[in-house]
Enzyme design. Sequence first.
Site, PDB file in Angstrom:
ATOM      1  N   LYS A   1      49.879  48.996  20.925  1.00 33.02           N
ATOM      2  CA  LYS A   1      48.538  48.868  21.493  1.00 33.02           C
ATOM      3  C   LYS A   1      47.429  48.854  20.432  1.00 33.02           C
ATOM      4  CE  LYS A   1      49.923  50.802  25.888  1.00 33.02           C
ATOM      5  NZ  LYS A   1      49.767  51.845  26.898  1.00 33.02           N
TER       6      LYS A   1
ATOM      7  N   ASN B   1      45.868  46.965  25.977  1.00 34.31           N
ATOM      8  CA  ASN B   1      47.147  46.840  26.697  1.00 34.31           C
ATOM      9  C   ASN B   1      47.251  45.544  27.499  1.00 34.31           C
ATOM     10  OD1 ASN B   1      45.393  47.722  28.820  1.00 34.31           O
ATOM     11  ND2 ASN B   1      47.197  48.317  30.005  1.00 34.31           N
TER      12      ASN B   1
ATOM     13  N   GLY C   1      48.282  58.771  20.713  1.00 29.32           N
ATOM     14  CA  GLY C   1      48.666  57.393  20.383  1.00 29.32           C
ATOM     15  C   GLY C   1      47.914  56.397  21.241  1.00 29.32           C
TER      16      GLY C   1
HETATM   17  P1  ATR Z   1      51.850  55.144  22.692  1.00 24.05           P
HETATM   18  O1  ATR Z   1      51.313  53.769  22.605  1.00 24.05           O
HETATM   19  O2  ATR Z   1      52.841  55.336  23.810  1.00 24.05           O
HETATM   20  O3  ATR Z   1      50.822  56.217  22.720  1.00 24.05           O
HETATM   21  P2  ATR Z   1      52.343  55.835  19.963  1.00 24.05           P
HETATM   22  O4  ATR Z   1      51.045  55.264  19.547  1.00 24.05           O
HETATM   23  O5  ATR Z   1      53.549  55.602  19.121  1.00 24.05           O
HETATM   24  O6  ATR Z   1      52.750  55.318  21.378  1.00 24.05           O
HETATM   25  O7  ATR Z   1      52.128  57.414  20.182  1.00 24.05           O
HETATM   26  C1  ATR Z   1      53.150  58.274  20.503  1.00 24.05           C
HETATM   27  C2  ATR Z   1      52.612  59.694  20.733  1.00 24.05           C
HETATM   28  O8  ATR Z   1      53.730  60.571  20.989  1.00 24.05           O
HETATM   29  C3  ATR Z   1      51.885  60.281  19.533  1.00 24.05           C
HETATM   30  O9  ATR Z   1      50.893  61.167  19.980  1.00 24.05           O
HETATM   31  C4  ATR Z   1      53.011  61.032  18.814  1.00 24.05           C
HETATM   32  O10 ATR Z   1      52.585  62.096  17.992  1.00 24.05           O
HETATM   33  P3  ATR Z   1      52.132  61.792  16.454  1.00 24.05           P
HETATM   34  O11 ATR Z   1      50.775  61.164  16.564  1.00 24.05           O
HETATM   35  O12 ATR Z   1      52.121  63.111  15.805  1.00 24.05           O
HETATM   36  O13 ATR Z   1      53.170  60.843  15.911  1.00 24.05           O
HETATM   37  C5  ATR Z   1      53.751  61.605  20.006  1.00 24.05           C
HETATM   38  N1  ATR Z   1      55.143  61.955  19.638  1.00 24.05           N
HETATM   39  C6  ATR Z   1      56.192  61.105  19.532  1.00 24.05           C
HETATM   40  N2  ATR Z   1      57.313  61.780  19.177  1.00 24.05           N
HETATM   41  C7  ATR Z   1      56.944  63.088  19.054  1.00 24.05           C
HETATM   42  C8  ATR Z   1      57.650  64.285  18.710  1.00 24.05           C
HETATM   43  N3  ATR Z   1      58.955  64.278  18.425  1.00 24.05           N
HETATM   44  N4  ATR Z   1      56.938  65.448  18.696  1.00 24.05           N
HETATM   45  C9  ATR Z   1      55.620  65.467  18.988  1.00 24.05           C
HETATM   46  N5  ATR Z   1      54.903  64.371  19.305  1.00 24.05           N
HETATM   47  C10 ATR Z   1      55.549  63.193  19.344  1.00 24.05           C
END
Ligand code: ATR
Length: 272
Positions: A66, A87, A130
């Site tokens: 996104k 999106n 994110g």
């Molecule tokens: P989306 O478009 O679905 O928001 P993204 O931009 O990849 O996808 O964001 C994923 C979110 O899930 C982020 O907030 C990420 O945290 P970080 O910013 O610290 O990466 C969170 N996330 C994914 N895996 C995680 C994990 N194992 N523990 C904590 N947060 C996680």
Amino acid sequence: MMDRYALVGSPVHHSISPQVHSLFADQTDQVMDYVAIEVKPDEFIRRVRQLADDGFKGLNVTVPLKNLAWEFADIRDDHAELAGAVNVFKFDPDGTSRGYNTDGIGLLRDLTQNHGVELKHRRVLVLGAGGAVQGVIVPLLSAEPESIMIANRTVAKAEAIVRRVRKFGNLQSCGYEALADRTYDLVINGTSMGLLNEVPPLPDTVLNPGGYAYDMMYGRKPTAFVKWGQQHGAAKSLDGTGMLIEQAAETFWIWRGVRPETAPVIRELKSG
Ligand code: ATR
């Protein structure tokens, strides 16, 4: 040729968006096709250009693309501009890509209209920072909650959202460890941890008794976060099926200029 649309992201195999748009098209007598296409970040620009050149009229964009979509868009609407995330694309005949963000409208409609969740004066906790979360903060603030806290593993990303849109309401950020002594009326999961069947590290006391849990993800079975809400005393613990369908209805309106009814589609997909 039939008007073509697609969802791009990774993973997309689990998505119900093709079904939703097919039901909307049947309901409104629109002749169109909608498919899900697996696209990784490193091929995003090439694939999107290709789809536009191939005559696709528009795209939905999902995890983790996104922010890239925001950068790619030639023109952005106000929601997308503020969110920093796109999106929905609509392609003009001359190839111009218009970027929109319908996530926030989808979440707000599902919470308030479909589930009767009152946001005014409520304390809201949003998990994650994110692309999905970026789209929903300003629309949530427009419902005048007492406050919104964004908690994220990478605190700098939550801080960046706060800097960008704090003029729209009472918005703060923190890491998960700072939630120890805090409580909220509504906890919204916007992380992608559900893909791994996991939930963020939350203290057991974070949800006020009788509060609501909402997972922006959805699944055939209760998601890990929906189960977390059920185990922590939520009056309602909801998954994001309704948000997805409301978001799709707004997208359909942008693409087709026709507003489908969401209630029958939500009923059909929840029962299926
Ligand atoms: P989306 O478009 O679905 O928001 P993204 O931009 O990849 O996808 O964001 C994923 C979110 O899930 C982020 O907030 C990420 O945290 P970080 O910013 O610290 O990466 C969170 N996330 C994914 N895996 C995680 C994990 N194992 N523990 C904590 N947060 C996680």
